[in-house]
Design an enzyme around this catalytic site. Structure first.
Site, PDB file in Angstrom:
ATOM      1  N   CYS A   2       0.834  -1.190   0.000  1.00 63.63           N
ATOM      2  CA  CYS A   2       0.000   0.000   0.000  1.00 63.63           C
ATOM      3  C   CYS A   2       0.872   1.244   0.000  1.00 63.63           C
ATOM      4  O   CYS A   2       2.078   1.174   0.181  1.00 63.63           O
ATOM      5  CB  CYS A   2      -0.908   0.005   1.225  1.00 63.63           C
ATOM      6  SG  CYS A   2      -1.786  -1.540   1.520  1.00 63.63           S
ATOM      7  N   ARG A  27       3.058   0.199  -6.652  1.00 64.40           N
ATOM      8  CA  ARG A  27       3.047  -0.739  -5.541  1.00 64.40           C
ATOM      9  C   ARG A  27       1.864  -1.702  -5.642  1.00 64.40           C
ATOM     10  O   ARG A  27       1.867  -2.754  -5.001  1.00 64.40           O
ATOM     11  CB  ARG A  27       2.952   0.014  -4.206  1.00 64.40           C
ATOM     12  CG  ARG A  27       4.227   0.755  -3.834  1.00 64.40           C
ATOM     13  CD  ARG A  27       3.992   1.660  -2.650  1.00 64.40           C
ATOM     14  NE  ARG A  27       5.245   2.157  -2.123  1.00 64.40           N
ATOM     15  CZ  ARG A  27       5.831   1.722  -1.009  1.00 64.40           C
ATOM     16  NH1 ARG A  27       5.267   0.769  -0.320  1.00 64.40           N
ATOM     17  NH2 ARG A  27       6.974   2.222  -0.603  1.00 64.40           N
ATOM     18  N   TRP A  74      -4.014  -2.151  -0.870  1.00 63.57           N
ATOM     19  CA  TRP A  74      -4.043  -3.486  -1.458  1.00 63.57           C
ATOM     20  C   TRP A  74      -4.642  -4.413  -0.416  1.00 63.57           C
ATOM     21  O   TRP A  74      -4.113  -4.563   0.682  1.00 63.57           O
ATOM     22  CB  TRP A  74      -2.631  -3.938  -1.827  1.00 63.57           C
ATOM     23  CG  TRP A  74      -2.583  -5.199  -2.633  1.00 63.57           C
ATOM     24  CD1 TRP A  74      -2.770  -5.329  -3.975  1.00 63.57           C
ATOM     25  CD2 TRP A  74      -2.312  -6.520  -2.140  1.00 63.57           C
ATOM     26  NE1 TRP A  74      -2.636  -6.656  -4.354  1.00 63.57           N
ATOM     27  CE2 TRP A  74      -2.354  -7.401  -3.240  1.00 63.57           C
ATOM     28  CE3 TRP A  74      -2.049  -7.044  -0.881  1.00 63.57           C
ATOM     29  CZ2 TRP A  74      -2.140  -8.768  -3.127  1.00 63.57           C
ATOM     30  CZ3 TRP A  74      -1.837  -8.411  -0.756  1.00 63.57           C
ATOM     31  CH2 TRP A  74      -1.878  -9.255  -1.875  1.00 63.57           C
ATOM     32  N   ASN A  98      -0.233   0.726   6.294  1.00 67.62           N
ATOM     33  CA  ASN A  98       0.342  -0.320   5.445  1.00 67.62           C
ATOM     34  C   ASN A  98       0.708  -1.500   6.322  1.00 67.62           C
ATOM     35  O   ASN A  98       1.220  -1.315   7.432  1.00 67.62           O
ATOM     36  CB  ASN A  98       1.617   0.166   4.750  1.00 67.62           C
ATOM     37  CG  ASN A  98       1.356   1.210   3.701  1.00 67.62           C
ATOM     38  OD1 ASN A  98       0.215   1.484   3.362  1.00 67.62           O
ATOM     39  ND2 ASN A  98       2.424   1.800   3.186  1.00 67.62           N
ATOM     40  N   GLY A  99       0.498  -2.718   5.838  1.00 73.23           N
ATOM     41  CA  GLY A  99       0.908  -3.889   6.591  1.00 73.23           C
ATOM     42  C   GLY A  99      -0.263  -4.652   7.169  1.00 73.23           C
ATOM     43  O   GLY A  99      -1.407  -4.495   6.738  1.00 73.23           O
ATOM     44  N   GLU A 480      11.220 -18.507 -14.184  1.00 75.03           N
ATOM     45  CA  GLU A 480      10.933 -17.076 -14.314  1.00 75.03           C
ATOM     46  C   GLU A 480      10.038 -16.802 -15.512  1.00 75.03           C
ATOM     47  O   GLU A 480       9.118 -15.981 -15.436  1.00 75.03           O
ATOM     48  CB  GLU A 480      12.248 -16.301 -14.435  1.00 75.03           C
ATOM     49  CG  GLU A 480      12.120 -14.841 -14.846  1.00 75.03           C
ATOM     50  CD  GLU A 480      11.349 -13.978 -13.855  1.00 75.03           C
ATOM     51  OE1 GLU A 480      11.102 -12.807 -14.185  1.00 75.03           O
ATOM     52  OE2 GLU A 480      10.979 -14.468 -12.758  1.00 75.03           O
ATOM     53  N   LYS A 484       6.397 -15.002 -15.246  1.00 75.11           N
ATOM     54  CA  LYS A 484       6.040 -13.784 -15.980  1.00 75.11           C
ATOM     55  C   LYS A 484       4.741 -13.967 -16.742  1.00 75.11           C
ATOM     56  O   LYS A 484       3.873 -13.099 -16.742  1.00 75.11           O
ATOM     57  CB  LYS A 484       7.167 -13.407 -16.955  1.00 75.11           C
ATOM     58  CG  LYS A 484       8.330 -12.694 -16.335  1.00 75.11           C
ATOM     59  CD  LYS A 484       7.956 -11.294 -15.883  1.00 75.11           C
ATOM     60  CE  LYS A 484       8.934 -10.787 -14.854  1.00 75.11           C
ATOM     61  NZ  LYS A 484       8.839 -11.445 -13.541  1.00 75.11           N
ATOM     62  N   GLU A 487       1.652 -14.246 -14.285  1.00 75.35           N
ATOM     63  CA  GLU A 487       1.302 -13.100 -13.449  1.00 75.35           C
ATOM     64  C   GLU A 487       0.727 -11.931 -14.239  1.00 75.35           C
ATOM     65  O   GLU A 487      -0.009 -11.127 -13.673  1.00 75.35           O
ATOM     66  CB  GLU A 487       2.497 -12.653 -12.600  1.00 75.35           C
ATOM     67  CG  GLU A 487       3.653 -12.037 -13.335  1.00 75.35           C
ATOM     68  CD  GLU A 487       4.802 -11.675 -12.385  1.00 75.35           C
ATOM     69  OE1 GLU A 487       4.570 -11.544 -11.169  1.00 75.35           O
ATOM     70  OE2 GLU A 487       5.936 -11.537 -12.862  1.00 75.35           O
ATOM     71  N   HIS A 503       9.369 -37.387 -15.681  1.00 76.14           N
ATOM     72  CA  HIS A 503       8.982 -37.710 -14.314  1.00 76.14           C
ATOM     73  C   HIS A 503       7.636 -37.077 -13.936  1.00 76.14           C
ATOM     74  O   HIS A 503       7.385 -36.797 -12.766  1.00 76.14           O
ATOM     75  CB  HIS A 503      10.064 -37.280 -13.337  1.00 76.14           C
ATOM     76  CG  HIS A 503      11.349 -38.017 -13.523  1.00 76.14           C
ATOM     77  ND1 HIS A 503      11.621 -39.219 -12.908  1.00 76.14           N
ATOM     78  CD2 HIS A 503      12.426 -37.730 -14.290  1.00 76.14           C
ATOM     79  CE1 HIS A 503      12.812 -39.635 -13.276  1.00 76.14           C
ATOM     80  NE2 HIS A 503      13.328 -38.753 -14.112  1.00 76.14           N
ATOM     81  N   LYS A 603       3.705  -4.568  -6.006  1.00 77.99           N
ATOM     82  CA  LYS A 603       5.107  -4.467  -6.368  1.00 77.99           C
ATOM     83  C   LYS A 603       6.025  -4.924  -5.246  1.00 77.99           C
ATOM     84  O   LYS A 603       6.969  -5.661  -5.462  1.00 77.99           O
ATOM     85  CB  LYS A 603       5.432  -3.014  -6.756  1.00 77.99           C
ATOM     86  CG  LYS A 603       6.871  -2.822  -7.249  1.00 77.99           C
ATOM     87  CD  LYS A 603       7.127  -3.611  -8.511  1.00 77.99           C
ATOM     88  CE  LYS A 603       8.542  -3.450  -9.016  1.00 77.99           C
ATOM     89  NZ  LYS A 603       8.821  -4.314 -10.160  1.00 77.99           N
TER      90      LYS A 603
END
Length: 608
Positions: A2, A27, A74, A98-99, A480, A484, A487, A503, A603
């Site tokens: 946030c 963010r 958020w 925030n948090g 990665e 990408k 997301e 496997h 973010k």
């Protein structure tokens, strides 16, 4: 996550608050709001969704107060609705947060039993009621905040304004960043210096556990023992880092294209371009020659950078490496030999789990080294050594240039460690450094493939599942690549070590499954080709990312073969990152998702 902004101004602050919040959009957020004092009373405007919704409300129903706080939220507790948007308020005060308050349920039950009436589902509202209760009992606003802080468990930062107090903003932080901005008869509070950049370039950062009482002309800071302390005021560079999209459609696109430049800047801080040698940080509190094990801890994309670095440190420095996701490492009580080195990788330098892992390692007698993009961040300040990635501000939620800058820094460290430990000769060091020096150019060449990638991304956009395969350093790069894609496009994707195909994952292969194979022509290329043949035999549609030799040697039909320049194995993860980023980006654009701010993501993950 946030964003918090507070202004003690001379003129109406509502619109400047919104402008500052806009600089914190990167963010991630799902609602926003501001609160000011009007005739000494708390007045709020809040809206779910984007800041433009809040702006529309302010346009219809403006606020004129000269003191105020603002917030982009958020959601952690409660859905992203207007009722759950910050600031939260009582008749006494308004608060932004925030948090996470971990013990909010117990506190809420206590407050409800004491007569408090809650209007939201958030953990934040308990803070408003706790402070209000202390004021009702006769405490000053500052004393009430201090009395409340000892009741809270979790990681958070807070900003308060108070009814009838036209010359007071109070802030506090524990585990979540908060900065003070100094102006001319005006003062500011923000979770990010970038948010304060339009108003001032003189900034002080609160230490963990600090609180601050701001007036128009002063900032009185207290540590967690409530002793008055001084925190250095420094000239912030944030004003020079305020960015826009330029001629790019999205920040992510701009940041992908910035990689040759920012990787060059990062390498320049390590590499002597003339002698082709590595300059390690000076006055290290450890000797590379005496290290017996290296621990790397990070989250998300940064953890994949750590996995790639494991190959480099073990190969070039002959140093055993353990790589851990920070959220797992912090809880498993790993035994660590005293005097070892632990490296922590984070773009923001505020990642909660990575910070907790760092503190665990310090308790275990480890030397600590931070690879961060924000040198004033908590992880940087808490580490023995800071290695800065010079990516500049990364606005897109999906990390691109920060990732490759992390790789550049870690590769440089691995080479320097190898030279210091005597496992690399002078000639070998120069050969590897020469490869690093060429990397920005190779990345620029990789960007030339964008038109091809955009074209066949239309096929990928139709897929519901995608598999990524790679061996060696291309294995974490496949992880990665899959991250990408999922997301920002919301297509389900998985990355696998190519040797693991038989496997389990091979069961997924059919004629509808695109399989992205990352395979530079190297000593294990033939092994990867055999995996590709297994995919082809089952009708899988192969997208091969390789070089000219690899394209010739593969000799099989593919949906698309992307041909990159030939390059030393050391730098393939940096250069091959470019096409996998572009592949995800253009697929997401074709689908029509919010590329820069994908749903449910933020973010900087500053809570567990």
């Amino acid at each position: 996550m946030c964003g918090i902004v507070g202004i003690l101004g001379k003129e109406a602050v509502a619109l400047p608050l919104v402008d500052a919040l806009r600089r914190l959009e990167y963010r991630g957020y799902d609602s926003a709001g501001v609160a000011t004092l009007e005739g000494g009373e708390i007045v709020r405007r809040r809206a779910e969704g984007k800041l433009r919704n809040l702006e529309s409300k302010l346009g219809r129903d403006p606020l004129n107060g000269t003191i105020g706080i603002g917030h982009t939220r958020w959601a952690t507790h409660g859905r992203p609705t207007e009722a759950n948007a910050h600031p939260h308020a009582t008749g006494r005060l308004a608060v932004v947060h925030n948090g996470i308050i971990e013990n909010f349920r117990d506190l809420r039950e206590e407050l409800t039993a004491d007569g408090a009436r809650f209007q939201s589902d958030t953990d934040t509202e308990v803070v408003a009621h706790l402070v209000t209760r202390e004021i009702d009992r006769g405490l000053t606003p500052l004393a009430a905040v201090h009395a409340t802080l000892v009741r809270l468990r979790g990681a958070f930062s807070l900003g308060f304004i108070f009814a009838g107090e036209e010359d007071l903003i109070i802030g506090a932080r524990r585990g979540s960043p908060l900065a003070i901005g100094y102006g001319d008869g005006e003062m500011y509070l923000g979770s990010d210096a970038i948010a304060l950049a339009p108003f001032t370039d003189m900034v002080a950062y609160l230490d963990d556990g600090d609180s601050v009482a701001l007036t128009h002309n002063s900032a009185t800071i207290y540590d967690d023992a409530r002793r008055q302390v001084h925190r250095p005021v420094q000239k912030s560079q944030a004003s020079a880092m305020i960015v826009d999209k330029g001629n790019h459609r999205h920040f992510m696109s701009k940041e992908i294209h910035e990689q040759p430049e920012v990787v060059s800047h990062t390498l320049a801080s390590f590499v002597d371009m003339v002698d082709e040698t590595i300059r390690l940080p000076e006055n290290l509190p450890f000797d590379w020659r005496n290290l017996r094990r290296l621990t790397i801890s990070a989250c998300g994309t940064a953890s994949f950078a750590g996995m790639i670095a494991k190959y480099w440190f073990e190969r070039y420095a002959r140093l055993p490496v353990e790589v851990d996701i920070a959220s797992e490492f912090r809880y498993r009580e790993a035994p660590l030999e005293e005097g070892g080195l632990a490296i922590f990788v984070s773009q923001s330098g505020e990642t909660a789990d990575t910070l907790a892992a760092l503190r665990y390692c310090k308790e275990q007698g480890q030397h600590t080294l931070a690879v961060v993009n924000v040198p004033t961040s908590t992880i940087a300040r808490d580490s023995d050594v800071v290695v800065r990635t010079l990516a500049g501000p990364e606005i897109g939620v999906a990390s691109t240039k920060a990732f490759t800058c992390q790789l550049a820094a870690l590769a440089s460290l691995a080479i320097g460690a190898g030279k210091a430990r005597g496992t690399l000769s002078v000639e070998q060091e120069r050969e590897l450094v020469h490869a690093l020096i060429e990397t920005p150019r190779l990345m620029a060449e990789a960007l030339h493939l964008e038109h091809e990638i955009e074209s066949f991304s239309r096929d990928l956009a139709k897929a519901s599942d995608v598999l990524y395969l790679g061996r060696g350093t291309s294995y974490p790069l496949s992880l990665e690549g899959a991250l990408k894609l999922k997301e920002i496009s919301y297509i389900h994707a998985e990355g696998y070590a190519a040797g693991e195909l038989k496997h389990g994952p091979i069961a997924l292969i059919d004629e509808t499954m695109p399989v992205v194979v990352i395979a530079p022509y190297d000593h294990i290329f033939e092994k990867t080709v055999s995996n590709m043949q297994e995919v082809a035999a089952r009708g899988g549609r192969i997208i091969l990312i390789t070089d000219a030799k690899g394209a010739a040697a593969a000799s099989m039909a593919t949906l698309k073969t992307l041909v990159l320049p030939e390059m030393p194995a050391l730098v393939t993860p940096l250069v091959y990152s470019v096409p996998i980023q572009l592949l995800a980006y253009h697929t997401a654009v074709i689908i029509g998702t919010d590329v820069d701010q994908p749903r449910n993501l933020a973010k900087s993950v500053t809570v567990e």
